[in-house]
Scaffold this motif. Structure first.
Motif, PDB file in Angstrom:
ATOM      1  N   GLN A 178     -19.766   4.103   6.937  1.00  0.00           N
ATOM      2  CA  GLN A 178     -19.988   2.742   6.461  1.00  0.00           C
ATOM      3  C   GLN A 178     -20.819   2.744   5.182  1.00  0.00           C
ATOM      4  O   GLN A 178     -20.516   2.014   4.224  1.00  0.00           O
ATOM      5  CB  GLN A 178     -20.678   1.929   7.551  1.00  0.00           C
ATOM      6  N   GLU A 179     -21.866   3.567   5.128  1.00  0.00           N
ATOM      7  CA  GLU A 179     -22.698   3.671   3.932  1.00  0.00           C
ATOM      8  C   GLU A 179     -21.902   4.144   2.727  1.00  0.00           C
ATOM      9  O   GLU A 179     -22.173   3.735   1.588  1.00  0.00           O
ATOM     10  CB  GLU A 179     -23.866   4.626   4.184  1.00  0.00           C
ATOM     11  N   LEU A 180     -20.919   5.001   2.960  1.00  0.00           N
ATOM     12  CA  LEU A 180     -20.103   5.540   1.870  1.00  0.00           C
ATOM     13  C   LEU A 180     -19.057   4.550   1.369  1.00  0.00           C
ATOM     14  O   LEU A 180     -18.452   4.767   0.318  1.00  0.00           O
ATOM     15  CB  LEU A 180     -19.407   6.826   2.331  1.00  0.00           C
ATOM     16  N   GLY A 181     -18.831   3.466   2.111  1.00  0.00           N
ATOM     17  CA  GLY A 181     -17.812   2.495   1.719  1.00  0.00           C
ATOM     18  C   GLY A 181     -16.401   2.935   2.011  1.00  0.00           C
ATOM     19  O   GLY A 181     -15.440   2.432   1.419  1.00  0.00           O
ATOM     20  N   VAL A 182     -16.249   3.881   2.928  1.00  0.00           N
ATOM     21  CA  VAL A 182     -14.931   4.385   3.334  1.00  0.00           C
ATOM     22  C   VAL A 182     -14.514   3.668   4.618  1.00  0.00           C
ATOM     23  O   VAL A 182     -15.349   3.394   5.486  1.00  0.00           O
ATOM     24  CB  VAL A 182     -14.992   5.913   3.544  1.00  0.00           C
ATOM     25  N   LYS A 183     -13.236   3.354   4.731  1.00  0.00           N
ATOM     26  CA  LYS A 183     -12.726   2.698   5.943  1.00  0.00           C
ATOM     27  C   LYS A 183     -12.493   3.751   7.031  1.00  0.00           C
ATOM     28  O   LYS A 183     -11.707   4.680   6.847  1.00  0.00           O
ATOM     29  CB  LYS A 183     -11.413   1.983   5.643  1.00  0.00           C
ATOM     30  N   PRO A 184     -13.158   3.635   8.197  1.00  0.00           N
ATOM     31  CA  PRO A 184     -12.858   4.563   9.281  1.00  0.00           C
ATOM     32  C   PRO A 184     -11.591   4.137  10.028  1.00  0.00           C
ATOM     33  O   PRO A 184     -11.420   2.962  10.361  1.00  0.00           O
ATOM     34  CB  PRO A 184     -14.082   4.452  10.185  1.00  0.00           C
ATOM     35  N   GLU A 185     -10.726   5.096  10.250  1.00  0.00           N
ATOM     36  CA  GLU A 185      -9.594   4.871  11.142  1.00  0.00           C
ATOM     37  C   GLU A 185     -10.023   5.380  12.516  1.00  0.00           C
ATOM     38  O   GLU A 185     -10.261   6.574  12.691  1.00  0.00           O
ATOM     39  CB  GLU A 185      -8.349   5.614  10.657  1.00  0.00           C
ATOM     40  N   LEU A 186     -10.140   4.477  13.465  1.00  0.00           N
ATOM     41  CA  LEU A 186     -10.686   4.789  14.780  1.00  0.00           C
ATOM     42  C   LEU A 186      -9.591   5.393  15.642  1.00  0.00           C
ATOM     43  O   LEU A 186      -8.677   4.709  16.092  1.00  0.00           O
ATOM     44  CB  LEU A 186     -11.251   3.512  15.411  1.00  0.00           C
ATOM     45  N   GLU A 187      -9.687   6.715  15.852  1.00  0.00           N
ATOM     46  CA  GLU A 187      -8.663   7.449  16.595  1.00  0.00           C
ATOM     47  C   GLU A 187      -8.925   7.291  18.091  1.00  0.00           C
ATOM     48  O   GLU A 187      -9.975   7.693  18.599  1.00  0.00           O
ATOM     49  CB  GLU A 187      -8.672   8.925  16.214  1.00  0.00           C
ATOM     50  N   ILE A 188      -7.950   6.732  18.791  1.00  0.00           N
ATOM     51  CA  ILE A 188      -8.092   6.378  20.206  1.00  0.00           C
ATOM     52  C   ILE A 188      -7.122   7.223  21.019  1.00  0.00           C
ATOM     53  O   ILE A 188      -5.904   7.032  20.961  1.00  0.00           O
ATOM     54  CB  ILE A 188      -7.799   4.876  20.419  1.00  0.00           C
ATOM     55  N   PHE A 189      -7.659   8.173  21.780  1.00  0.00           N
ATOM     56  CA  PHE A 189      -6.828   9.061  22.580  1.00  0.00           C
ATOM     57  C   PHE A 189      -6.784   8.663  24.053  1.00  0.00           C
ATOM     58  O   PHE A 189      -6.017   9.237  24.821  1.00  0.00           O
ATOM     59  CB  PHE A 189      -7.321  10.508  22.452  1.00  0.00           C
ATOM     60  N   ASP A 190      -7.607   7.704  24.447  1.00  0.00           N
ATOM     61  CA  ASP A 190      -7.599   7.243  25.831  1.00  0.00           C
ATOM     62  C   ASP A 190      -8.311   5.890  25.891  1.00  0.00           C
ATOM     63  O   ASP A 190      -8.953   5.466  24.926  1.00  0.00           O
ATOM     64  CB  ASP A 190      -8.273   8.254  26.758  1.00  0.00           C
ATOM     65  N   PRO A 232       1.532   0.636  -1.114  1.00  0.00           N
ATOM     66  CA  PRO A 232       0.125   1.054  -1.082  1.00  0.00           C
ATOM     67  C   PRO A 232      -0.842  -0.066  -1.452  1.00  0.00           C
ATOM     68  O   PRO A 232      -1.881  -0.229  -0.802  1.00  0.00           O
ATOM     69  CB  PRO A 232       0.080   2.213  -2.083  1.00  0.00           C
ATOM     70  N   ASP A 233      -0.513  -0.837  -2.486  1.00  0.00           N
ATOM     71  CA  ASP A 233      -1.405  -1.936  -2.858  1.00  0.00           C
ATOM     72  C   ASP A 233      -1.508  -2.980  -1.747  1.00  0.00           C
ATOM     73  O   ASP A 233      -2.588  -3.513  -1.475  1.00  0.00           O
ATOM     74  CB  ASP A 233      -0.924  -2.601  -4.152  1.00  0.00           C
ATOM     75  N   ARG A 234      -0.390  -3.282  -1.109  1.00  0.00           N
ATOM     76  CA  ARG A 234      -0.423  -4.247  -0.012  1.00  0.00           C
ATOM     77  C   ARG A 234      -1.205  -3.682   1.182  1.00  0.00           C
ATOM     78  O   ARG A 234      -1.944  -4.421   1.854  1.00  0.00           O
ATOM     79  CB  ARG A 234       0.996  -4.616   0.402  1.00  0.00           C
ATOM     80  N   ALA A 235      -1.082  -2.389   1.432  1.00  0.00           N
ATOM     81  CA  ALA A 235      -1.874  -1.765   2.490  1.00  0.00           C
ATOM     82  C   ALA A 235      -3.362  -1.900   2.200  1.00  0.00           C
ATOM     83  O   ALA A 235      -4.161  -2.187   3.099  1.00  0.00           O
ATOM     84  CB  ALA A 235      -1.496  -0.295   2.636  1.00  0.00           C
ATOM     85  N   ARG A 236      -3.740  -1.722   0.948  1.00  0.00           N
ATOM     86  CA  ARG A 236      -5.152  -1.881   0.581  1.00  0.00           C
ATOM     87  C   ARG A 236      -5.628  -3.304   0.859  1.00  0.00           C
ATOM     88  O   ARG A 236      -6.756  -3.515   1.304  1.00  0.00           O
ATOM     89  CB  ARG A 236      -5.348  -1.521  -0.891  1.00  0.00           C
ATOM     90  N   GLU A 237      -4.773  -4.277   0.592  1.00  0.00           N
ATOM     91  CA  GLU A 237      -5.133  -5.676   0.854  1.00  0.00           C
ATOM     92  C   GLU A 237      -5.261  -5.937   2.353  1.00  0.00           C
ATOM     93  O   GLU A 237      -6.232  -6.554   2.817  1.00  0.00           O
ATOM     94  CB  GLU A 237      -4.079  -6.606   0.260  1.00  0.00           C
ATOM     95  N   LEU A 238      -4.283  -5.476   3.121  1.00  0.00           N
ATOM     96  CA  LEU A 238      -4.282  -5.736   4.558  1.00  0.00           C
ATOM     97  C   LEU A 238      -5.487  -5.096   5.248  1.00  0.00           C
ATOM     98  O   LEU A 238      -6.079  -5.673   6.169  1.00  0.00           O
ATOM     99  CB  LEU A 238      -2.987  -5.213   5.185  1.00  0.00           C
ATOM    100  N   LEU A 239      -5.851  -3.896   4.798  1.00  0.00           N
ATOM    101  CA  LEU A 239      -6.937  -3.161   5.436  1.00  0.00           C
ATOM    102  C   LEU A 239      -8.289  -3.434   4.804  1.00  0.00           C
ATOM    103  O   LEU A 239      -9.308  -2.948   5.282  1.00  0.00           O
ATOM    104  CB  LEU A 239      -6.640  -1.656   5.387  1.00  0.00           C
ATOM    105  N   LYS A 240      -8.261  -4.216   3.708  1.00  0.00           N
ATOM    106  CA  LYS A 240      -9.497  -4.544   2.970  1.00  0.00           C
ATOM    107  C   LYS A 240     -10.258  -3.278   2.603  1.00  0.00           C
ATOM    108  O   LYS A 240     -11.465  -3.117   2.894  1.00  0.00           O
ATOM    109  CB  LYS A 240     -10.370  -5.520   3.758  1.00  0.00           C
ATOM    110  N   LEU A 241      -9.548  -2.367   1.947  1.00  0.00           N
ATOM    111  CA  LEU A 241     -10.167  -1.117   1.523  1.00  0.00           C
ATOM    112  C   LEU A 241     -11.073  -1.374   0.331  1.00  0.00           C
ATOM    113  O   LEU A 241     -10.734  -2.127  -0.575  1.00  0.00           O
ATOM    114  CB  LEU A 241      -9.088  -0.091   1.159  1.00  0.00           C
ATOM    115  N   LYS A 242     -12.223  -0.725   0.336  1.00  0.00           N
ATOM    116  CA  LYS A 242     -13.176  -0.892  -0.744  1.00  0.00           C
ATOM    117  C   LYS A 242     -12.836   0.038  -1.898  1.00  0.00           C
ATOM    118  O   LYS A 242     -12.371   1.157  -1.688  1.00  0.00           O
ATOM    119  CB  LYS A 242     -14.594  -0.592  -0.259  1.00  0.00           C
ATOM    120  N   ALA A 243     -13.079  -0.443  -3.118  1.00  0.00           N
ATOM    121  CA  ALA A 243     -12.915   0.424  -4.285  1.00  0.00           C
ATOM    122  C   ALA A 243     -13.992   1.506  -4.223  1.00  0.00           C
ATOM    123  O   ALA A 243     -15.164   1.233  -3.982  1.00  0.00           O
ATOM    124  CB  ALA A 243     -13.042  -0.374  -5.577  1.00  0.00           C
ATOM    125  N   ALA A 244     -13.573   2.752  -4.409  1.00  0.00           N
ATOM    126  CA  ALA A 244     -14.525   3.867  -4.361  1.00  0.00           C
ATOM    127  C   ALA A 244     -14.316   4.737  -5.577  1.00  0.00           C
ATOM    128  O   ALA A 244     -13.263   4.736  -6.212  1.00  0.00           O
ATOM    129  CB  ALA A 244     -14.331   4.670  -3.070  1.00  0.00           C
TER     130      ALA A 244
END
Length: 297
Positions: free
Chosen positions: A156-168, A282-294
Motif C-alpha cells: 500500500q505504501e508503494l502505491g502498487v495494487k495487490p492482487e489478493l490470491e485466494i486458494f481457499d 490495458p487502459d480500460r483495465a487500469r480504469e476498472l482497477l483504479k491503478l495508481k500511476a507509478a
C-alpha cells in the motif's frame, strides 16, 4: 454476467513445467516475448514469475524481473504488469526432524518477498492470502496473518495494487478482513484460485459461494488449472468476474496439443466474445482497477 472482461495471462509460474512443454518461457527474453505475444492476442494484464536461467527452477532474483519488465516496455506494446510476490513462502518438512527444513525450502519474511516490487513498482503484485498444504508430500506454503498485514501495508505504501490470491475459503475470510482494516485500497482485487491441491476444488458451486462472500465493490477474477482452464473462463464471466489463462496453469490447447500463451489468450478471448462480452484494453483495465500511476523502470 460481466460485460467488460480483463484477460490476464500467467506466463510461466514457478512449477516443474519446463521439461513438459517447449513453450514454457525460462529466460527473461523468452518471458518478455511471451508477454508481448499474450498482449497482442488480447491480454490486458501479464502475470510474471522469473526462473533460474540455468535450471529453469523458480527464482526471486531482482535483476531477472528488471530485465523482463525492461524488455516488455522496450517492445512498445502496452500491457499491465503484474509481478508475483508469492516467492519465498515454501517450507518443506523433514519427517524425521520437523524443525529442520530440507531441500526445496525457500522461506523468508514478508518484506523480503518484495524487493523486486520496491525496485520496479509494477502496476500490480500478488499477495497470497493464507497458508496451504501444497500438493502431496510435505511441502507447505506459509503466509501467516502477521506476514500478510506487514506485506499488505508495504505494498500500500508503494502505491502498487495487490492482487489478493485466494486458494481457499479461509484465505477469502482473512483477505476481506484486511480490506475492512484499511490495508487494501478500493477497489480490492481478488483472484480466486481453484483446483490447486489442496486448496479450493474446481467446483462451480464453490466458485459461486466464494463470489457471494466477496466484499462489496470488489473486482475479481478466477481461474482453474489443467483441463478446467477454459471452462473456468466461462464460469468466471457468467458470475461477473474477469479471467486468467496461461502456461502457469495449463500447458494444453486441446488433447495432446501443447499451447503457447498467445494461443491460450486467443481461445479465452473467443469464449468471452462468444458470451457477448467485450475484452478490456490495458487502459480500460487500469480504469476498472483504479491503478495508481507509478514510476516505472
Amino acid at each position: 454476467m460481466n460485460q467488460e472482461v480483463i484477460v490476464t495471462c500467467a506466463l510461466t509460474g514457478a512449477g516443474d513445467t519446463v521439461g513438459r512443454s517447449p513453450h514454457v518461457p525460462v529466460t527473461p527474453e523468452q518471458i518478455a516475448a511471451s508477454a508481448v505475444e499474450a498482449a497482442n492476442a488480447g491480454a490486458a494484464v501479464v502475470h510474471i514469475h522469473v526462473r533460474n536461467i540455468e535450471t529453469g527452477g523458480p527464482s526471486r532474483e531482482v535483476a531477472l524481473y528488471a530485465e523482463v519488465v525492461r524488455r516488455i516496455k522496450d517492445s512498445g506494446v502496452d500491457v499491465v504488469i503484474n509481478l508475483t510476490a508469492g516467492m519465498g513462502g515454501d517450507l518443506v518438512i523433514d519427517q524425521e526432524d520437523p524443525l529442520k527444513p530440507i531441500d526445496g525450502t525457500d522461506l523468508v519474511n514478508a518484506n523480503d518477498r518484495l524487493p523486486h516490487v520496491e525496485e520496479l513498482l509494477p502496476d500490480i503484485c500478488t499477495l497470497d492470502c493464507g497458508s496451504l498444504n501444497f500438493g502431496e508430500g510435505s511441502q507447505l506454503y506459509i503466509s501467516t496473518p502477521d506476514m500478510l498485514r506487514i506485506g499488505a501495508k508495504r505494498i500500500q505504501e508503494l502505491g502498487v495494487k495487490p492482487e489478493l490470491e485466494i486458494f481457499d475459503t479461509g484465505h477469502l475470510w482473512f483477505a476481506s478482513k484486511m480490506v475492512e482494516e484499511g490495508l487494501i485500497d478500493a477497489p480490492p482485487l481478488f483472484q480466486l484460485c481453484m483446483g490447486i491441491p489442496y486448496g479450493a476444488p474446481a467446483e462451480p458451486n464453490l466458485l459461486q459461494a466464494m463470489v457471494q462472500l466477496l466484499p462489496a465493490g470488489a473486482q475479481w477474477a478466477s481461474f482453474a488449472i489443467g483441463r478446467n482452464q477454459m471452462p473456468w473462463v466461462a464460469q468466471s464471466v457468467l458470475l461477473g468476474g474477469h479471467v486468467r489463462v496461461g502456461l502457469e496453469d495449463n500447458l494444453y490447447l486441446g488433447k495432446g496439443v501443447k499451447a503457447t500463451n498467445g494461443q491460450l489468450v486467443e481461445r479465452a478471448v473467443g469464449i468471452v466474445e462468444d458470451l457477448g462480452a467485450t475484452i478490456a484494453t490495458p487502459d480500460r483495465a487500469r480504469e476498472l482497477l483504479k491503478l495508481k500511476a507509478a514510476a516505472h523502470v
